[in-house]
Design a protein around this motif. Structure first.
Motif, PDB file in Angstrom:
ATOM      1  N   ILE A  47       0.859  -1.190   0.000  1.00 46.84           N
ATOM      2  CA  ILE A  47       0.000   0.000   0.000  1.00 46.84           C
ATOM      3  C   ILE A  47       0.894   1.238   0.000  1.00 46.84           C
ATOM      4  N   PHE A  57      -8.248  -0.715   1.426  1.00 46.97           N
ATOM      5  CA  PHE A  57      -7.599  -0.150   0.247  1.00 46.97           C
ATOM      6  C   PHE A  57      -7.757  -1.098  -0.938  1.00 46.97           C
ATOM      7  N   GLY A  60      -9.094   3.986  -0.800  1.00 45.96           N
ATOM      8  CA  GLY A  60      -9.819   2.980  -0.059  1.00 45.96           C
ATOM      9  C   GLY A  60     -11.073   3.555   0.569  1.00 45.96           C
TER      10      GLY A  60
END
Length: 168
Positions: A23, A43, A29
Motif C-alpha cells: 500500500i 484499500f 480505499g
C-alpha cells in the motif's frame, strides 16, 4: 474535511509499514471504522484489480476523495461481518508490462485457443485483473500471434524482463 465512516479516501503519505504490505501514497480505499485518531480502511490494489487490503492508518494520513455513499452502507455493513476484513496486504505483482513469460501448465481453457504448456508470450498491461494477466502468445517459427488471453499468474513464470522496468 472531517472523515466519516464509508468515505472514500486517498493515502496522502508514504508509510513504511503500509509499503511493506504493498500500500503506497495515493492508493485509495474506504473507511470502515474510526477509533480516535485511527481509521480502519479497505484499500484497493490498482495493480491487481479485485485485490484489496484492510489496515489501520492514522486519520492525518488520509484525504477525503469522495464522501460516503449512503446507498452502499448496508453492503459495507455486511462486508465487515466477513473474514475478508482480515486480509491486510496486497498480493504482490508478479509481472510487468512487456515481460516475456512461459505457460507452465496444460489446461483446456488455454488449449482451446492453441496455447499449450511451454509456450511463451508477452504481458501486455502493467496490471492484472483478479490475478490474471493479458498475454499475447506468438508462434516461435512464424512470429505470428496465436492468441491473446487472460492467464492466471500461477500458470506463468518469468522468462525475461526489460532491465529498464526493474524498480531500483
Amino acid at each position: 474535511m472531517k472523515l466519516s465512516v464509508y468515505d472514500n479516501v486517498e493515502l496522502n503519505t508514504e508509510l513504511e509499514e503500509l509499503a511493506e504490505k504493498g500500500i503506497h501514497k495515493n492508493d485509495i480505499g474506504t473507511i470502515f471504522e474510526i477509533k480516535g485518531d485511527k481509521c480502519f480502511v479497505r484499500f484497493i490494489n490498482r495493480k491487481n484489480i479485485g485485490d484489496y487490503a484492510c489496515v489501520s492508518v492514522k486519520s492525518v494520513c488520509l484525504d477525503v476523495w469522495e464522501k460516503a455513499n449512503k446507498d452502499k452502507f448496508a453492503q459495507w455493513e455486511e462486508y465487515k461481518k466477513t473474514d475478508r476484513i482480515k486480509k491486510n496486504a496486497f498480493k504482490p505483482q508478479k509481472f510487468l508490462e512487456y515481460d516475456l513469460v512461459e505457460l507452465t501448465v496444460e489446461k483446456e481453457k488455454y488449449a482451446k485457443f492453441g496455447v499449450h504448456k511451454g509456450m511463451q508470450g508477452v504481458v501486455m498491461e502493467d496490471y492484472c485483473i483478479d490475478s490474471e494477466y493479458y498475454v499475447i502468445f506468438t508462434d516461435k517459427n512464424t512470429a505470428e500471434d496465436i492468441a491473446d488471453l487472460c492467464v492466471n499468474d500461477d500458470d506463468l513464470v518469468l522468462v525475461w524482463r526489460n532491465p529498464d522496468k526493474i524498480k531500483r
